[in-house]
Design a protein around this motif. Structure first.
Motif, PDB file in Angstrom:
ATOM      1  N   PRO A 196      20.682  20.032  50.712  1.00 25.42           N
ATOM      2  CA  PRO A 196      20.669  18.777  49.940  1.00 25.42           C
ATOM      3  C   PRO A 196      19.961  17.640  50.657  1.00 25.42           C
ATOM      4  O   PRO A 196      19.266  16.841  50.026  1.00 25.42           O
ATOM      5  N   GLU A 197      20.140  17.546  51.978  1.00 26.99           N
ATOM      6  CA  GLU A 197      19.505  16.457  52.724  1.00 26.99           C
ATOM      7  C   GLU A 197      17.989  16.617  52.750  1.00 26.99           C
ATOM      8  O   GLU A 197      17.242  15.645  52.599  1.00 26.99           O
ATOM      9  N   ALA A 198      17.515  17.840  52.935  1.00 24.34           N
ATOM     10  CA  ALA A 198      16.072  18.083  52.931  1.00 24.34           C
ATOM     11  C   ALA A 198      15.476  17.714  51.575  1.00 24.34           C
ATOM     12  O   ALA A 198      14.406  17.097  51.497  1.00 24.34           O
ATOM     13  N   ASN A 199      16.185  18.084  50.501  1.00 15.84           N
ATOM     14  CA  ASN A 199      15.691  17.757  49.169  1.00 15.84           C
ATOM     15  C   ASN A 199      15.768  16.257  48.884  1.00 15.84           C
ATOM     16  O   ASN A 199      14.908  15.711  48.197  1.00 15.84           O
ATOM     17  N   LYS A 241      12.345   6.605  36.212  1.00 16.37           N
ATOM     18  CA  LYS A 241      11.168   6.651  37.086  1.00 16.37           C
ATOM     19  C   LYS A 241      11.157   7.906  37.957  1.00 16.37           C
ATOM     20  O   LYS A 241      10.099   8.477  38.233  1.00 16.37           O
ATOM     21  N   ARG A 242      12.328   8.323  38.415  1.00 15.98           N
ATOM     22  CA  ARG A 242      12.362   9.547  39.227  1.00 15.98           C
ATOM     23  C   ARG A 242      11.870  10.736  38.411  1.00 15.98           C
ATOM     24  O   ARG A 242      11.099  11.562  38.895  1.00 15.98           O
ATOM     25  N   ALA A 243      12.301  10.809  37.179  1.00 15.51           N
ATOM     26  CA  ALA A 243      11.867  11.903  36.310  1.00 15.51           C
ATOM     27  C   ALA A 243      10.361  11.859  36.087  1.00 15.51           C
ATOM     28  O   ALA A 243       9.689  12.900  36.037  1.00 15.51           O
ATOM     29  N   LEU A 244       9.802  10.660  35.971  1.00 14.55           N
ATOM     30  CA  LEU A 244       8.358  10.518  35.753  1.00 14.55           C
ATOM     31  C   LEU A 244       7.577  11.068  36.941  1.00 14.55           C
ATOM     32  O   LEU A 244       6.615  11.837  36.768  1.00 14.55           O
ATOM     33  N   TYR A 245       7.964  10.697  38.151  1.00 15.42           N
ATOM     34  CA  TYR A 245       7.236  11.155  39.340  1.00 15.42           C
ATOM     35  C   TYR A 245       7.360  12.670  39.520  1.00 15.42           C
ATOM     36  O   TYR A 245       6.385  13.346  39.860  1.00 15.42           O
ATOM     37  N   VAL A 246       8.555  13.197  39.268  1.00 10.26           N
ATOM     38  CA  VAL A 246       8.735  14.647  39.398  1.00 10.26           C
ATOM     39  C   VAL A 246       7.927  15.376  38.325  1.00 10.26           C
ATOM     40  O   VAL A 246       7.333  16.428  38.585  1.00 10.26           O
ATOM     41  N   PRO A 288      17.317  20.486  39.582  1.00 11.77           N
ATOM     42  CA  PRO A 288      18.657  20.385  40.168  1.00 11.77           C
ATOM     43  C   PRO A 288      18.644  20.570  41.680  1.00 11.77           C
ATOM     44  O   PRO A 288      19.405  19.920  42.399  1.00 11.77           O
ATOM     45  N   ARG A 289      17.754  21.446  42.180  1.00 13.38           N
ATOM     46  CA  ARG A 289      17.649  21.654  43.625  1.00 13.38           C
ATOM     47  C   ARG A 289      17.215  20.376  44.320  1.00 13.38           C
ATOM     48  O   ARG A 289      17.689  20.029  45.416  1.00 13.38           O
ATOM     49  N   LEU A 290      16.306  19.629  43.671  1.00 14.82           N
ATOM     50  CA  LEU A 290      15.805  18.393  44.270  1.00 14.82           C
ATOM     51  C   LEU A 290      16.826  17.264  44.193  1.00 14.82           C
ATOM     52  O   LEU A 290      16.636  16.220  44.830  1.00 14.82           O
ATOM     53  N   GLY A 291      17.894  17.459  43.398  1.00  8.75           N
ATOM     54  CA  GLY A 291      18.927  16.435  43.309  1.00  8.75           C
ATOM     55  C   GLY A 291      18.869  15.599  42.062  1.00  8.75           C
ATOM     56  O   GLY A 291      19.534  14.552  41.970  1.00  8.75           O
ATOM     57  N   THR A 335      19.682  14.645  38.159  1.00  7.45           N
ATOM     58  CA  THR A 335      20.818  14.840  37.263  1.00  7.45           C
ATOM     59  C   THR A 335      20.406  15.748  36.104  1.00  7.45           C
ATOM     60  O   THR A 335      19.215  16.021  35.899  1.00  7.45           O
ATOM     61  N   ALA A 336      21.401  16.182  35.332  1.00  3.00           N
ATOM     62  CA  ALA A 336      21.114  17.040  34.182  1.00  3.00           C
ATOM     63  C   ALA A 336      20.230  16.313  33.178  1.00  3.00           C
ATOM     64  O   ALA A 336      19.318  16.900  32.581  1.00  3.00           O
ATOM     65  N   GLU A 337      20.484  15.010  32.993  1.00  3.34           N
ATOM     66  CA  GLU A 337      19.669  14.222  32.060  1.00  3.34           C
ATOM     67  C   GLU A 337      18.223  14.131  32.559  1.00  3.34           C
ATOM     68  O   GLU A 337      17.269  14.286  31.791  1.00  3.34           O
ATOM     69  N   GLU A 338      18.056  13.865  33.870  1.00  3.56           N
ATOM     70  CA  GLU A 338      16.708  13.766  34.437  1.00  3.56           C
ATOM     71  C   GLU A 338      15.992  15.114  34.358  1.00  3.56           C
ATOM     72  O   GLU A 338      14.782  15.175  34.077  1.00  3.56           O
ATOM     73  N   THR A 339      16.730  16.189  34.616  1.00  4.94           N
ATOM     74  CA  THR A 339      16.132  17.526  34.540  1.00  4.94           C
ATOM     75  C   THR A 339      15.619  17.810  33.143  1.00  4.94           C
ATOM     76  O   THR A 339      14.516  18.335  32.963  1.00  4.94           O
ATOM     77  N   GLU A 340      16.419  17.463  32.144  1.00 10.43           N
ATOM     78  CA  GLU A 340      15.994  17.669  30.759  1.00 10.43           C
ATOM     79  C   GLU A 340      14.727  16.865  30.455  1.00 10.43           C
ATOM     80  O   GLU A 340      13.790  17.350  29.809  1.00 10.43           O
TER      81      GLU A 340
END
Length: 954
Positions: free
Chosen positions: A450-453, A539-544, A572-575, A577-582
């Protein structure tokens, strides 16, 4: 026999080393004997020269044929260049012996008449590609004498008559030393010089004085100069090693980068071969092996390129890649073409070259005490600390505490880049080297840490530009190990003319552009995206999503669908949330939807917007998709983004946002039209109220929303003047230098097939249609506006003669005096293009569900001059009305979409008619010139043609 003049032994690195059966390439003893026989037969008069040239030419041809035979039989590039070098050595040496003995003989030459010949440049290194230049240095004792000048001149003219490209310099030892001190290019040439012929004393003196007077104490200066030279060369070549038509010699990651590394090492350590750098602890044995493998691969590809083209050529263009890949043994595998496998290997080699040059040039730079290129004030606070987040600061660069740090704590490989990003500090080359040796420690355990991700996600989505840091991680091999799915697209190319970079390079560019949009650095160029991104919540979802949008390319399926599955597992591995993953998975799945709708569908058709809104569903997704789309297109390559694409995306965004908010109604559209007409009225100060009301009655609703007020005013005056003079045809041109296009406005009597004839006229006079909008006015006249570029030069038609020819051509075609088909045939057969190497399967798709009022026809095929004319002519001959069209080009692929109705103004639904349409369009997609392709300089760009709402559809 001709006597060998040299008493100096050749160095062990001479090209003759390790060449099997050298006499099959050239026998100096045999050649010397043949030249002596020529003197015995012809004397030394005028008859000798042609016989001498014929003999040497025959020897060269036989030697080259033997070298080529060995290479074609599976020889390596390194072997080929050394054998070519050996052949040139023996010819030059034998010619020198012959010239001083028979042509300008002297029993006792004075000290001023004795000289040496040395090889310089690549030839001096013992490397000579099949069609490369031969660089010679004629080394004199102190000044030129008449006899030496005669010998040099005679030799050079013979070599030139043999067809050899010979660069030469005639200098004394003093000249060489003086000029080496002043010019780093000459200094490098002397560094690489190799003794060829002569007593050898002058060459030995030169090397001795060069080491003592030039090299000693000048290491930092030389390193600085060569690295600056390398950086400037990279900038000229596009500053990326991942361009899809790379330069094998001068491109980033090419042979010249390896040579730069060796020049610096040789200058500092006085070594003659790369293997010696291992003993000097500059390279490890593994790194020396990587150097040798990369060099051999590049030399092999370059030799194939020279033989294939029959000339000095270093650019690996699309038209040769397939042949060279096949010659080097790359075959098609399931889902992957042989040429793509070959180019992926090339890019991986270029990456290896980048690793070596970046790490070891920097290491040598540090060792030679080169001043750092960093902002010392910015680093002052960090430099005062010896320890920064578990790392040490070594010479203002972040370094590992020990060689074992990364193997013992693999997470520190991620933390190193995170720390460097936070503190804006460079990474020490020793740390990068240590990472390279520790990559095997990045496994499932670290990937699921988790810390690496968290650290990785912070690098990607934090306030600092992620492109620089992620590029460093990619170069070091960390990205591919930490995210194996990303590793699959490292160096992944797409064999087409649209994409400029490899998939990983494109992705990193896109992330950099995304950061610049957020930082308002592109506010002038991308105002809507700059405004919208600051309304984005996810914004996190946009960059990913930008990181993952192309991650599934090269897997043999729809990369959008496959990429969404990757996102569902990785997020999910990167951390996230379920909403962001979707959200990320949705964005990856539909990242092409907005560009597809904007560039291929009629935005004036309400169903187009309704279908798009039904897909997007929410304003947040609309904002995310807009910014992702802009960053994606902007990162494809130079010239891929333009004002017209921006206009289409902005129109789709605004209409979708309006519909989502419930404002896109007939009344809403009416208000927009009213606003446009009010702005136009303010522009038309030379129109009285009656004239303005008359003009307002000429346009259907779609017309008023198609242009800005200034352009509408320009067209209003064209229409007014044409009506006053009762002209059946008006053609006006104006140059838009900002867009590098010429705008051609045509006001003519509307009739069936008009659009097709206009497209043919423009194509016949060498114009590429960049944008076109067609309207039928209420008075039965057509108002068509084309934006065109010069097919030959790519810019606007600016010269008076070209503009005049364009107008005359349109008039002649519309009056029936000229058939565009005839001019197009000449253009097709007299111009050539690299597009012939690409196979684009012809395809015709007919959709009766995309529009409520029109049948939508999408046509895919290989681009060529006049394709739009051929397609529209086929539709006109089928008595179809073209209401609007969009013409897009992606490199060699043309994708044209037409909105059509039948002769009664209805959709085409009859199965027989639909089959006929498909048959005729497929026939039109065939290139009439057969294999003779369109011009390489032609750049079809995405074209939109927006139809009016009148009855005279074309």
């Amino acid at each position: 026999m001709l006597s060998a003049r040299s008493k100096t032994p050749t160095p062990p690195e001479t090209p003759a080393s390790a060449i099997p059966n050298k006499r099959a390439i050239i026998s100096r003893r045999k050649l010397s004997g043949e030249l002596e026989d020529l003197v015995a037969e012809h004397g030394t008069g005028d008859k000798l020269r042609p016989a001498l040239i014929a003999c040497l030419r025959k020897t060269l041809a036989e030697g080259r044929a033997e070298v080529r035979r060995r290479f074609d039989d599976g020889g390596s590039g390194e072997q080929c260049v050394r054998e070519n070098c050996y052949l040139a050595d023996r010819v030059v040496g034998t010619l020198a012996d012959f010239t001083v003995r028979f042509i300008f003989p002297t029993a006792n030459p004075t000290s001023g008449e004795v000289f040496d010949v040395a090889a310089t440049g690549g030839y001096g290194r013992g490397e000579l590609a099949p069609f490369s230049d031969i660089d010679l240095l004629f080394l004199l004792p102190y000044k030129r004498t008449p006899r030496v000048e005669q010998v040099v001149e005679y030799m050079l003219y013979i070599l030139w008559d043999l067809g050899l490209k010979v660069g030469h310099a005639v200098r004394s030892v003093d000249d060489c030393i003086r000029q080496s001190k002043a010019d780093v290019t000459i200094r490098t040439a002397i560094l690489e010089s190799r003794y060829l012929w002569g007593p050898g004393k002058l060459f030995a003196e030169l090397r001795k004085r060069y080491d003592k007077e030039v090299v000693a104490g000048s290491g930092p200066e030389f390193v600085e100069a060569k690295l600056a030279e390398r950086d400037n060369r990279h900038l000229k070549m596009g500053d990326s090693r991942y361009v899809l038509e790379p330069n094998l010699k001068d491109g980033k990651g090419g042979l010249r980068d390896l040579q730069t590394l060796f020049w610096i090492a040789k200058y500092l350590y006085r070594v003659e071969g790369v293997d010696e750098l291992v003993g000097k602890k500059v390279l490890t044995p593994e790194e020396a092996q990587r150097f040798a493998k990369a060099q051999n691969f590049l030399w092999t590809a370059r030799c194939h390129l020279h033989y294939l083209t029959g000339r000095l050529e270093d650019r690996l263009t699309f038209d040769v890649q397939t042949s060279i890949g096949a010659a080097m043994g790359y075959t098609d595998h399931a889902g992957t073409k042989g040429v793509e496998r070959f180019m992926k290997h090339y890019f991986l080699v270029a990456k290896d070259v980048g690793d070596l040059t970046r790490i070891f040039c920097a290491a040598l730079e540090a060792e030679s005490k080169r001043p750092p290129k960093f902002n010392l004030l910015r680093l002052a606070s960090v430099a005062r600390r010896k320890d920064v987040d578990g790392f040490i600061v070594d010479g203002e660069r972040l370094n590992a505490r020990s060689d074992k740090q990364f193997k013992e704590q693999p997470i520190d490989m991620i933390r190193l880049f995170h720390t460097a990003q936070i503190h804006d500090i460079d990474i020490h080359p020793a740390a990068l080297r240590s990472i390279t040796r520790s990559l095997s420690a990045i496994g499932p355990k670290l990937r699921n840490d988790p810390e690496a991700n968290r650290l990785f996600l912070d690098i990607l989505t934090g306030p600092k530009d992620p492109e620089i840091t992620l590029r460093r991680m990619n170069e070091a091999g960390v990205m591919a190990r930490f995210i194996p799915d990303f590793g699959r697209v490292v160096a992944q190319m797409q064999y087409d003319m649209y994409h400029v970079y490899t998939v990983d390079e494109h992705t990193l560019f896109a992330l950099g552009i995304l950061h610049k949009i957020a930082a308002r650095e592109h506010a002038d160029e991308l105002p809507l995206s700059t405004e919208v991104i600051h309304k984005v919540v996810s914004k996190r979802a946009l960059y990913v999503a930008v990181l993952l949008h192309d991650i599934a390319k090269g897997r043999g399926g729809d990369h959008s669908v496959l990429g969404a599955r990757v996102a569902e597992k990785l997020c999910p591995r990167l951390g996230l949330t379920a909403e962001e993953t979707e959200t990320v998975a949705w964005l990856v799945r539909w990242h092409l939807a907005m560009s597809h709708t904007a560039f291929k569908r009629d935005l004036e058709d309400d169903k187009t917007v309704r279908d798009f809104v039904a897909l997007v569903q929410s304003p947040e997704r609309l904002r995310l998709l807009l910014v992702l789309t802009v960053a994606d297109i902007r990162a494809v390559g130079p010239q891929r983004w333009n004002n017209w694409k921006a206009t289409l995306l902005r129109e789709l965004y605004n209409r979708s946002e309006e519909m989502m908010s419930g404002g896109m109604t007939v009344e809403g559209r009416g208000r927009r039209i009213q606003s446009a007409q009010s702005a136009l009225r303010a522009e038309l100060t030379d129109f009285d109220d009656a004239a303005f009301e008359h003009h307002k009655g000429l346009g259907y609703p779609a017309y008023w929303l198609a242009f800005d007020a200034e352009t509408l005013a320009h067209q209003a005056r064209i229409v007014r003047d044409a009506e006053r003079e009762q002209r059946p045809l008006t053609v006006q041109t104006r140059v838009d230098r900002g867009r590098a296009v010429t705008e051609v406005t045509i006001y003519a009597t509307d009739h069936s097939g008009l659009f097709s004839r206009l497209a043919g006229a423009l194509a016949a006079c060498g114009a590429d249609i960049v944008d076109a909008r067609i309207f039928t006015m209420t008075n039965g006249m057509a108002l068509d506006v084309f934006s065109v570029q010069d097919a030959a030069g790519g810019g606007a038609f600016e010269s008076g003669d070209k503009l005049a020819k364009l107008s005359v051509m349109i008039e002649k075609v519309l009056s029936g005096q000229l058939k565009p088909l005839n001019d197009l045939s000449t253009r097709r057969t007299t111009q050539a293009s690299r597009t012939r190497v690409f196979h684009v399967p012809p395809r015709v798709l007919i959709d009766n569900n995309a529009s409520t009022t029109h049948t939508v026809i999408e046509v895919n095929g290989r681009d060529r001059p006049g394709l739009l004319y051929d397609l529209t002519r086929a539709l006109s001959n089928l008595t179809l009305q073209i209401s609007s069209a969009k013409v897009s080009t992606f490199g060699e692929k043309a994708i044209d979409v037409f909105y059509v109705k039948d002769v009664f103004g209805l959709k085409v639904t009859h199965e027989g008619k639909l089959a006929k349409i498909k048959e005729r369009l497929l026939s039109a997609l065939d290139d009439p010139s057969g294999d003779a392709p369109p011009p390489a300089t032609v750049k079809r760009t995405r074209t939109k043609v927006t139809g009016g709402e009148g009855e005279g559809g074309r």
